[in-house]
Write a protein that holds these residues in place. Structure first.
Motif, PDB file in Angstrom:
ATOM      1  N   PRO A 297       0.795  -1.232   0.000  1.00 35.44           N
ATOM      2  CA  PRO A 297       0.000   0.000   0.000  1.00 35.44           C
ATOM      3  C   PRO A 297       0.825   1.280   0.000  1.00 35.44           C
ATOM      4  CG  PRO A 297      -0.001  -0.984   2.193  1.00 35.44           C
ATOM      5  CD  PRO A 297       0.652  -1.984   1.266  1.00 35.44           C
ATOM      6  N   THR A 298       2.126   1.205   0.303  1.00 36.42           N
ATOM      7  CA  THR A 298       2.956   2.410   0.362  1.00 36.42           C
ATOM      8  C   THR A 298       3.641   2.726  -0.965  1.00 36.42           C
ATOM      9  OG1 THR A 298       4.930   1.193   1.087  1.00 36.42           O
ATOM     10  CG2 THR A 298       3.405   1.931   2.799  1.00 36.42           C
ATOM     11  N   GLY A 299       3.400   1.922  -1.997  1.00 31.48           N
ATOM     12  CA  GLY A 299       4.048   2.162  -3.278  1.00 31.48           C
ATOM     13  C   GLY A 299       5.502   1.754  -3.296  1.00 31.48           C
ATOM     14  N   ALA A 300       5.867   0.778  -2.456  1.00 32.13           N
ATOM     15  CA  ALA A 300       7.266   0.376  -2.333  1.00 32.13           C
ATOM     16  C   ALA A 300       7.835  -0.154  -3.637  1.00 32.13           C
ATOM     17  CB  ALA A 300       7.408  -0.670  -1.233  1.00 32.13           C
ATOM     18  N   LEU A 301       7.036  -0.866  -4.424  1.00 35.21           N
ATOM     19  CA  LEU A 301       7.550  -1.452  -5.665  1.00 35.21           C
ATOM     20  C   LEU A 301       8.110  -0.371  -6.575  1.00 35.21           C
ATOM     21  CD1 LEU A 301       7.947  -3.830  -7.580  1.00 35.21           C
ATOM     22  CD2 LEU A 301       5.567  -3.552  -8.322  1.00 35.21           C
ATOM     23  N   GLY A 302       7.379   0.717  -6.758  1.00 35.37           N
ATOM     24  CA  GLY A 302       7.847   1.806  -7.603  1.00 35.37           C
ATOM     25  C   GLY A 302       9.111   2.445  -7.056  1.00 35.37           C
ATOM     26  N   LEU A 303       9.191   2.596  -5.739  1.00 42.57           N
ATOM     27  CA  LEU A 303      10.389   3.163  -5.108  1.00 42.57           C
ATOM     28  C   LEU A 303      11.607   2.310  -5.428  1.00 42.57           C
ATOM     29  CD1 LEU A 303      12.002   4.914  -3.084  1.00 42.57           C
ATOM     30  CD2 LEU A 303      11.101   3.422  -1.265  1.00 42.57           C
ATOM     31  N   TYR A 304      11.472   1.000  -5.272  1.00 48.95           N
ATOM     32  CA  TYR A 304      12.607   0.111  -5.516  1.00 48.95           C
ATOM     33  C   TYR A 304      13.029   0.152  -6.990  1.00 48.95           C
ATOM     34  CZ  TYR A 304      11.168  -1.676  -0.954  1.00 48.95           C
ATOM     35  OH  TYR A 304      10.824  -1.791   0.367  1.00 48.95           O
ATOM     36  N   GLU A 305      12.052   0.201  -7.873  1.00 47.39           N
ATOM     37  CA  GLU A 305      12.383   0.253  -9.300  1.00 47.39           C
ATOM     38  C   GLU A 305      13.132   1.540  -9.634  1.00 47.39           C
ATOM     39  OE1 GLU A 305       8.795  -2.443 -11.257  1.00 47.39           O
ATOM     40  OE2 GLU A 305       8.474  -0.293 -10.929  1.00 47.39           O
ATOM     41  N   ARG A 306      12.737   2.648  -9.038  1.00 44.91           N
ATOM     42  CA  ARG A 306      13.414   3.921  -9.303  1.00 44.91           C
ATOM     43  C   ARG A 306      14.842   3.924  -8.767  1.00 44.91           C
ATOM     44  NH1 ARG A 306       8.183   5.654  -8.078  1.00 44.91           N
ATOM     45  NH2 ARG A 306       8.743   6.150  -5.908  1.00 44.91           N
ATOM     46  N   LEU A 307      15.106   3.087  -7.782  1.00 43.16           N
ATOM     47  CA  LEU A 307      16.453   2.988  -7.229  1.00 43.16           C
ATOM     48  C   LEU A 307      17.303   1.943  -7.956  1.00 43.16           C
ATOM     49  CD1 LEU A 307      15.702   3.348  -3.413  1.00 43.16           C
ATOM     50  CD2 LEU A 307      17.118   4.884  -4.800  1.00 43.16           C
ATOM     51  N   GLY A 308      16.759   1.354  -9.014  1.00 43.77           N
ATOM     52  CA  GLY A 308      17.550   0.448  -9.839  1.00 43.77           C
ATOM     53  C   GLY A 308      17.324  -1.027  -9.595  1.00 43.77           C
ATOM     54  N   PHE A 309      16.385  -1.394  -8.732  1.00 42.76           N
ATOM     55  CA  PHE A 309      16.083  -2.805  -8.504  1.00 42.76           C
ATOM     56  C   PHE A 309      15.225  -3.332  -9.651  1.00 42.76           C
ATOM     57  CE2 PHE A 309      17.151  -1.514  -4.220  1.00 42.76           C
ATOM     58  CZ  PHE A 309      17.726  -2.637  -3.652  1.00 42.76           C
ATOM     59  N   THR A 310      15.471  -4.570 -10.043  1.00 40.84           N
ATOM     60  CA  THR A 310      14.650  -5.232 -11.056  1.00 40.84           C
ATOM     61  C   THR A 310      14.172  -6.577 -10.510  1.00 40.84           C
ATOM     62  OG1 THR A 310      16.608  -6.234 -12.077  1.00 40.84           O
ATOM     63  CG2 THR A 310      15.825  -4.139 -12.992  1.00 40.84           C
ATOM     64  N   THR A 311      13.051  -7.030 -11.020  1.00 45.06           N
ATOM     65  CA  THR A 311      12.466  -8.287 -10.542  1.00 45.06           C
ATOM     66  C   THR A 311      13.274  -9.473 -11.047  1.00 45.06           C
ATOM     67  OG1 THR A 311      10.254  -7.337 -10.411  1.00 45.06           O
ATOM     68  CG2 THR A 311      10.412  -9.738 -10.544  1.00 45.06           C
ATOM     69  N   HIS A 312      13.645 -10.335 -10.117  1.00 43.37           N
ATOM     70  CA  HIS A 312      14.411 -11.539 -10.437  1.00 43.37           C
ATOM     71  C   HIS A 312      13.508 -12.760 -10.470  1.00 43.37           C
ATOM     72  CE1 HIS A 312      17.563 -14.529 -10.446  1.00 43.37           C
ATOM     73  NE2 HIS A 312      17.166 -15.002  -9.281  1.00 43.37           N
ATOM     74  N   LYS A 313      12.628 -12.879  -9.495  1.00 47.22           N
ATOM     75  CA  LYS A 313      11.692 -14.001  -9.439  1.00 47.22           C
ATOM     76  C   LYS A 313      10.365 -13.524  -8.863  1.00 47.22           C
ATOM     77  CE  LYS A 313      14.653 -18.090  -9.151  1.00 47.22           C
ATOM     78  NZ  LYS A 313      14.130 -18.666 -10.402  1.00 47.22           N
ATOM     79  N   LYS A 314       9.333 -14.295  -9.128  1.00 45.66           N
ATOM     80  CA  LYS A 314       8.014 -14.014  -8.585  1.00 45.66           C
ATOM     81  C   LYS A 314       7.573 -15.196  -7.723  1.00 45.66           C
ATOM     82  CE  LYS A 314       6.686 -11.169 -12.552  1.00 45.66           C
ATOM     83  NZ  LYS A 314       5.704 -10.952 -13.648  1.00 45.66           N
ATOM     84  N   PHE A 315       6.932 -14.885  -6.621  1.00 43.88           N
ATOM     85  CA  PHE A 315       6.428 -15.900  -5.704  1.00 43.88           C
ATOM     86  C   PHE A 315       4.935 -15.671  -5.484  1.00 43.88           C
ATOM     87  CE2 PHE A 315      10.920 -15.736  -4.945  1.00 43.88           C
ATOM     88  CZ  PHE A 315      11.281 -17.048  -4.675  1.00 43.88           C
ATOM     89  N   THR A 316       4.220 -16.752  -5.272  1.00 42.65           N
ATOM     90  CA  THR A 316       2.782 -16.682  -5.047  1.00 42.65           C
ATOM     91  C   THR A 316       2.448 -17.264  -3.689  1.00 42.65           C
ATOM     92  OG1 THR A 316       2.409 -16.983  -7.426  1.00 42.65           O
ATOM     93  CG2 THR A 316       0.512 -17.282  -5.958  1.00 42.65           C
TER      94      THR A 316
END
Length: 326
Positions: A297-316
């Motif tokens: 809910p805090t928009g963390a995903l966008g923050l991490y992407e802007r800092l250069g993080f990319t998705t390596h794996k997805k978990f369910t």
């Protein structure tokens, strides 16, 4: 429950951690979840205060080897749903013989017992997570009636990339973790995560064991934003030496990132993460990693992407409602 001839089933104890570590290493070679554990790491897991090992754990053995394990974790309190977390695996050499399904039936039954004993007034679920590429695990869970509930991303960032400089507002300062901040950090974490999915406040002992008291915690690489004596935001970092040994890459895992509600929207998490990344590179780490809820809910995903993080794996994360007759 009856097991095939030649399979011994018994609870896990501290004397099993070497065999358990060997099982987890065999699992990682095939499943590629990005998780490596030493016997010392696993021994610490068995000390979690909520576990009743004789009843909540099960190891499967054949020819002196641990070939499977399961552990059921119940929360100490409930906010909305009593989510009993089921973890476990079967050695890849022993898969496709029905052992995984039998083990999951045991976990489902134990989850029902824990729910009835601890939180019968709340709706209950069995929760189980898997790498979204693990077709066999997904197939088994779906056959048992589990449904996908939540999605998480494992993200990585090489530390040879430049890190942006981010300034804090006047009156706030960054500091590496010090034990004097422990209680204020705990309070900040409880507040920051109180609006996150699946959050249930742990006991102080359990929180400490999973954070600043863990053997993998790296205080020198963890940073807080201070407003006087108050921790306004924080980044807690960890290092698993078994990961470095297995991968040859020294990685800093960013385990918890949080900002108190009154301080949100002021770029504190970004500033703290930038400091962590820059200092980690200076300290010789080669990569940073973290896990994030896709619907944070805090928009963390966008923050991490802007800092250069990319998705390596997805978990369910899958869930199965606990029936009252379980």
């Amino acid at each position: 429950m009856s097991w095939p001839e030649g399979i011994e089933a018994r609870p896990i104890d501290k004397g099993d951690v070497e065999a358990w570590a060997a099982l987890m290493a065999a699992k990682e070679k095939v499943d590629q979840d990005g998780e490596n554990y030493s016997p010392e790491d696993l021994s610490e897991e068995l000390d979690l205060p909520h576990l009743d090992l004789p009843r909540d754990s099960l190891g499967l053995w054949a020819d002196g080897r641990m070939i499977g394990y399961g552990i059921a974790h119940v929360a100490t309190s409930v906010v909305d749903v009593d989510r009993v977390r089921a973890e476990g695996t079967i050695d890849p050499e022993w898969r496709r013989r029905g052992l995984g399904t039998a083990l999951m039936h045991w976990l489902i039954r134990r989850a029902g017992e824990l729910h009835a004993a601890k939180h019968p007034e709340s709706p209950g679920q069995v929760g189980a997570g898997t790498n979204s590429d693990n077709v066999s695990a997904i197939s088994m869970l779906e056959r048992l009636g589990f449904k996908p509930e939540r999605f998480f991303f494992d993200m990585r960032r090489p530390l040879d990339q430049p890190v942006p400089e981010v300034q804090l507002a006047d009156g706030l300062r960054l500091a590496s973790y010090d034990p004097a901040y422990e209680e204020s950090l705990r309070q900040a974490h409880f507040e920051a995560f109180s609006d996150h999915w699946g959050w249930t406040p742990p006991t102080v002992e359990a929180w400490r064991q999973r954070s600043v008291g863990a053997r993998a915690f790296r205080g020198a690489q963890s940073y807080v934003v201070l407003d006087g004596d108050t921790v306004a935001a924080y980044v807690n970092c960890f290092e698993w030496e078994a990961d470095t040994e297995a991968t040859g890459v020294r990685e800093l895992y960013i385990g918890q990132v949080g900002t108190r509600r009154a301080y949100r929207g002021r770029g504190l998490a970004r500033a703290t993460l930038a400091k962590v990344l820059a200092e980690a590179a200076q300290a010789g780490y080669e990569r940073a990693s973290l896990g994030v809820d896709a619907d944070n809910p805090t928009g963390a995903l966008g923050l991490y992407e802007r800092l250069g993080f990319t998705t390596h794996k997805k978990f369910t994360n899958y869930q199965l409602p606990i029936r009252s007759d379980v």
